[in-house]
Design an enzyme around this catalytic site. Structure first.
Site, short mmCIF file in Angstrom:
data_model
loop_
_atom_site.label_atom_id
_atom_site.label_comp_id
_atom_site.label_asym_id
_atom_site.label_seq_id
_atom_site.Cartn_x
_atom_site.Cartn_y
_atom_site.Cartn_z
N SER A 123 -29.72 10.73 100.04
CA SER A 123 -31.11 10.41 99.69
C SER A 123 -31.82 11.66 99.21
CB SER A 123 -31.84 9.90 100.94
OG SER A 123 -33.23 9.79 100.68
N TYR B 81 -34.44 11.01 109.46
CA TYR B 81 -33.94 10.38 108.23
C TYR B 81 -33.48 11.45 107.24
CZ TYR B 81 -33.30 7.32 104.28
OH TYR B 81 -32.73 6.65 103.21
N1 LIG Z 1 -34.09 1.76 99.54
C1 LIG Z 1 -34.33 3.01 99.20
O1 LIG Z 1 -35.37 3.36 98.61
C2 LIG Z 1 -33.29 4.08 99.51
C3 LIG Z 1 -33.47 5.36 98.98
C4 LIG Z 1 -32.53 6.36 99.27
C5 LIG Z 1 -31.43 6.05 100.05
N2 LIG Z 1 -31.29 4.80 100.57
C6 LIG Z 1 -30.11 4.55 101.39
O2 LIG Z 1 -29.38 3.48 100.82
C7 LIG Z 1 -28.62 2.80 101.82
C8 LIG Z 1 -28.87 1.31 101.69
O3 LIG Z 1 -30.24 1.05 101.92
P1 LIG Z 1 -30.98 -0.30 101.44
O4 LIG Z 1 -32.17 0.09 100.67
O5 LIG Z 1 -29.99 -1.23 100.87
O6 LIG Z 1 -31.52 -0.81 102.86
P2 LIG Z 1 -31.17 -2.15 103.63
O7 LIG Z 1 -31.91 -2.08 104.93
O8 LIG Z 1 -31.38 -3.33 102.75
O9 LIG Z 1 -29.60 -2.01 103.90
C9 LIG Z 1 -29.05 -1.27 104.94
C10 LIG Z 1 -27.96 -2.12 105.58
O10 LIG Z 1 -27.32 -1.35 106.62
C11 LIG Z 1 -27.04 -2.24 107.68
N3 LIG Z 1 -26.88 -1.50 108.92
C12 LIG Z 1 -27.84 -0.91 109.69
N4 LIG Z 1 -27.30 -0.36 110.78
C13 LIG Z 1 -25.96 -0.58 110.69
C14 LIG Z 1 -24.86 -0.24 111.50
N5 LIG Z 1 -25.03 0.42 112.67
N6 LIG Z 1 -23.62 -0.62 111.12
C15 LIG Z 1 -23.45 -1.31 109.96
N7 LIG Z 1 -24.45 -1.69 109.16
C16 LIG Z 1 -25.69 -1.31 109.51
C17 LIG Z 1 -28.24 -3.18 107.72
O11 LIG Z 1 -27.95 -4.38 108.45
C18 LIG Z 1 -28.51 -3.40 106.25
O12 LIG Z 1 -27.85 -4.55 105.75
C19 LIG Z 1 -29.07 3.42 103.16
O13 LIG Z 1 -28.12 4.39 103.55
C20 LIG Z 1 -30.38 4.08 102.81
O14 LIG Z 1 -30.68 5.13 103.68
C21 LIG Z 1 -32.17 3.79 100.29
#
Ligand SMILES: NC(=O)c1ccc[n+]([C@@H]2O[C@H](COP(=O)([O-])OP(=O)(O)OC[C@H]3O[C@@H](n4cnc5c(N)ncnc54)[C@H](O)[C@@H]3O)[C@@H](O)[C@H]2O)c1
Length: 234
Positions: free
Chosen positions: A126, A140
């Site tokens: 991120s 985070y």
């Molecule tokens: N959305 C953003 O703006 C953004 C920006 C930078 C990075 N990210 C990163 O991208 C990745 C995906 O995020 P997203 O936006 O799809 O969010 P999201 O919440 O839609 O997806 C995250 C998924 O991880 C799963 N999860 C949580 N804890 C878990 C565990 N212990 N074991 C297995 N699965 C688990 C959740 O059930 C969920 O389906 C994450 O690592 C997040 O930090 C997201």
């Protein structure tokens, strides 16, 4: 046919990544604490990434069904709130899922990819891991900085065996995770993003696919920004 494991596979980004691999004929294991629905060549798997033995067992299962080629560590959690009030139990949980979970995924995938003669690990970092960020538990950004460092370690470890390990570092994306920010926080963050828009999950999935492709075979240890130019002047 090859297999790919995507942790966090039922999330917004996970679904986009899974669909991209599925459309190209991979057998996709979408691993998540809340697994989604099955589809052709898409197998939802209940997995908590903090469970190291379960990660290892999943890597072995995927490899039995079709040689494992790619492992994407996408599971992550994000908890908003003032930094001064950040809770240490929440800190521990974020580190456990985002950082230790990514470690377990890398550790599960590497020996199998090595034995298969090569493959790709792609971690989801991120922009917070590069520049920090307020309004969110400080774990985070710390967890994502850890993911970036872990990526380089596994890149070095896998290099002699044809295993690449890279990360993407997305900025703000359209999806439920950014829904946790207030409208005024979002407006402020948009002002510092030269493209003045949120990224799309498909744009991250394309970057992941590039890093998981033979064409990027000489790219390893990279942290690829997918952030609308957020840390450029403008
Ligand atoms: N959305 C953003 O703006 C953004 C920006 C930078 C990075 N990210 C990163 O991208 C990745 C995906 O995020 P997203 O936006 O799809 O969010 P999201 O919440 O839609 O997806 C995250 C998924 O991880 C799963 N999860 C949580 N804890 C878990 C565990 N212990 N074991 C297995 N699965 C688990 C959740 O059930 C969920 O389906 C994450 O690592 C997040 O930090 C997201």
């Amino acid at each position: 046919m090859h297999s790919v494991v995507v942790t966090g596979g039922a999330g917004d980004m996970g679904q986009a990544i899974c669909e991209s691999f599925r459309a190209d004929g991979y057998l996709v294991f979408a691993a998540d604490v809340k697994p989604g629905k099955p589809d052709e060549r898409l197998i939802p798997v209940p997995l908590d990434v903090t469970d190291r033995a379960a990660c290892k067992a999943l890597a072995e299962r995927a490899n039995r069904e079709a040689p494992l080629k790619v492992w994407v560590n996408g599971a992550g959690i994000f908890v908003t709130g003032p930094v001064e009030e950040a809770d240490s139990a929440v800190w521990d949980r974020i580190i456990a899922v985002n950082l230790t979970g990514t470690f377990h995924g890398c550790a599960a995938a590497l020996p199998i990819l090595k034995a298969n003669g090569g493959g790709h690990i792609v971690n989801i970092g991120s922009v917070s891991g590069q520049v920090g960020g307020v309004g969110v538990n400080p774990a985070y950004g710390a967890s994502k900085a850890g993911v970036h460092a872990l990526t380089k370690t596994y890149a070095v470890e896998g290099a002699r065996f044809g295993v690449t390990c890279n990360a993407v570092a997305p900025g703000l994306l359209q999806g439920s995770m950014t829904g946790a920010f207030s409208a005024s926080q979002m407006e402020k963050m948009m002002k510092t993003t030269p493209m003045r828009r949120l990224g799309k999950m498909e744009e991250v999935a394309s970057a992941v696919r590039f890093l998981a492709d033979r064409q990027a075979g000489y790219v390893t240890g990279a942290i690829l920004p997918v952030n609308g130019g957020v840390y450029l002047y403008g």
